[in-house]
Scaffold this active site. Structure first.
Site, PDB file in Angstrom:
ATOM      1  N   GLU A 161       0.791  -1.186   0.070  1.00 53.96           N
ATOM      2  CA  GLU A 161       0.159   0.003   0.004  1.00 53.96           C
ATOM      3  C   GLU A 161       1.120   1.262  -0.126  1.00 53.96           C
ATOM      4  O   GLU A 161       1.669   1.462   0.747  1.00 53.96           O
ATOM      5  CB  GLU A 161      -0.895   0.180   0.992  1.00 53.96           C
ATOM      6  CG  GLU A 161      -1.699   1.198   1.436  1.00 53.96           C
ATOM      7  CD  GLU A 161      -2.566   1.487   2.483  1.00 53.96           C
ATOM      8  OE1 GLU A 161      -2.724   2.565   2.741  1.00 53.96           O
ATOM      9  OE2 GLU A 161      -2.822   0.384   3.222  1.00 53.96           O
ATOM     10  N   ARG A 203       0.795  10.331   0.043  1.00 56.64           N
ATOM     11  CA  ARG A 203       1.346  11.470   0.793  1.00 56.64           C
ATOM     12  C   ARG A 203       2.405  12.030   0.802  1.00 56.64           C
ATOM     13  O   ARG A 203       3.066  12.942   1.304  1.00 56.64           O
ATOM     14  CB  ARG A 203       1.189  11.171   2.273  1.00 56.64           C
ATOM     15  CG  ARG A 203      -0.337  10.960   2.911  1.00 56.64           C
ATOM     16  CD  ARG A 203      -0.556  10.409   4.555  1.00 56.64           C
ATOM     17  NE  ARG A 203      -0.247   9.062   4.391  1.00 56.64           N
ATOM     18  CZ  ARG A 203      -0.135   8.598   5.518  1.00 56.64           C
ATOM     19  NH1 ARG A 203       0.063   9.284   6.800  1.00 56.64           N
ATOM     20  NH2 ARG A 203       0.222   7.103   5.725  1.00 56.64           N
ATOM     21  N   LYS A 258     -11.746  -1.349   6.364  1.00 57.47           N
ATOM     22  CA  LYS A 258     -10.552  -1.044   7.080  1.00 57.47           C
ATOM     23  C   LYS A 258     -10.930  -0.352   8.435  1.00 57.47           C
ATOM     24  O   LYS A 258     -11.622   0.520   8.251  1.00 57.47           O
ATOM     25  CB  LYS A 258      -9.551   0.056   6.263  1.00 57.47           C
ATOM     26  CG  LYS A 258      -8.654   0.693   7.012  1.00 57.47           C
ATOM     27  CD  LYS A 258      -7.963   1.780   5.797  1.00 57.47           C
ATOM     28  CE  LYS A 258      -7.094   2.557   6.903  1.00 57.47           C
ATOM     29  NZ  LYS A 258      -6.220   3.759   5.872  1.00 57.47           N
TER      30      LYS A 258
END
Length: 218
Positions: free
Chosen positions: A49, A53, A136
């Site tokens: 993942e 950012r 999640k």
């Protein structure tokens, strides 16, 4: 190619079943992306993942998409444009800290399976109402940890979770032992200093240790 919620959840669950830990990666340079991905895959953690950012995130996803045996996804999806960019870069799945109808719609239109975040029973129920049974749990520790997540198993047995946010080698097993948890997400398998130093052997060892110590807890 579009995707519906049922297919999205099934594909996401299959991805989450691949290994006990999904590395959550904040990568500053695409120059290290391929080597980092190869190190994690070599250690038994093929699901990667990459969080959106950093300025290099999309280039990192593109580089990791070429890693043999890797399954790269885009984390921190917030907008429909994020979804389009991630899919174009080669992401095979998406992860979001929460969920909005606009974000879910965009993922379905783009055909990108989404691991959408929920922190409360209400948020989890809203996702379930839309057909998302793989979710999640975020931010896991701040939202009450394994005890809180375990308490959702009885009233919401239809939902399978991947907790992330504060998950570490010290508490990962407590999550993985829960009946409603399939895997965890964590950044400890790719520490910043090891990435900066290009210490791929250390990262492979950390991944291998995570697989060995946590695989039996699933």
């Amino acid at each position: 190619m579009t995707i519906d919620a049922k297919s999205a959840s099934a594909q996401t669950l299959e991805i989450c079943n691949t290994a006990p830990v999904i590395p959550v990666l904040l990568v500053e340079s695409a120059d290290t992306a391929a080597a980092l991905g190869q190190a994690l895959v070599a250690g038994g953690l093929p699901v990667l993942e990459v969080t959106l950012r950093t300025k290099a995130a999309l280039d990192v996803i593109a580089a990791m998409a070429e890693v043999e045996g890797g399954i790269v996804g885009a984390g921190t999806l917030l907008t429909a444009q994020d979804v389009k960019n991630a899919k174009a870069a080669g992401a095979k799945f998406g992860v979001s800290p929460g969920a909005t109808d606009a974000l879910i719609d965009a993922c379905e239109v783009e055909g990108l399976p989404l691991l959408a975040g929920a922190a409360t029973a209400t948020e989890a129920m809203r996702l379930l109402e839309r057909g998302y049974t793989t979710q999640k749990f975020f931010p896991a520790e701040a939202a009450g940890g394994a005890k809180a997540l375990g308490s959702l198993a009885s009233p919401l047995p239809q939902i399978t979770f991947c907790p992330t946010g504060g998950v570490s080698p010290d508490n990962a097993a407590s999550y993985l032992k829960l009946p409603n948890v399939v895997c965890v997400g964590g950044s400890w398998v790719a520490p910043k200093d090891a990435v900066a130093a290009g210490d791929w052997g250390r990262i492979t060892d950390l991944a291998r240790t995570a697989c060995k110590s946590l695989g039996g807890a699933v």
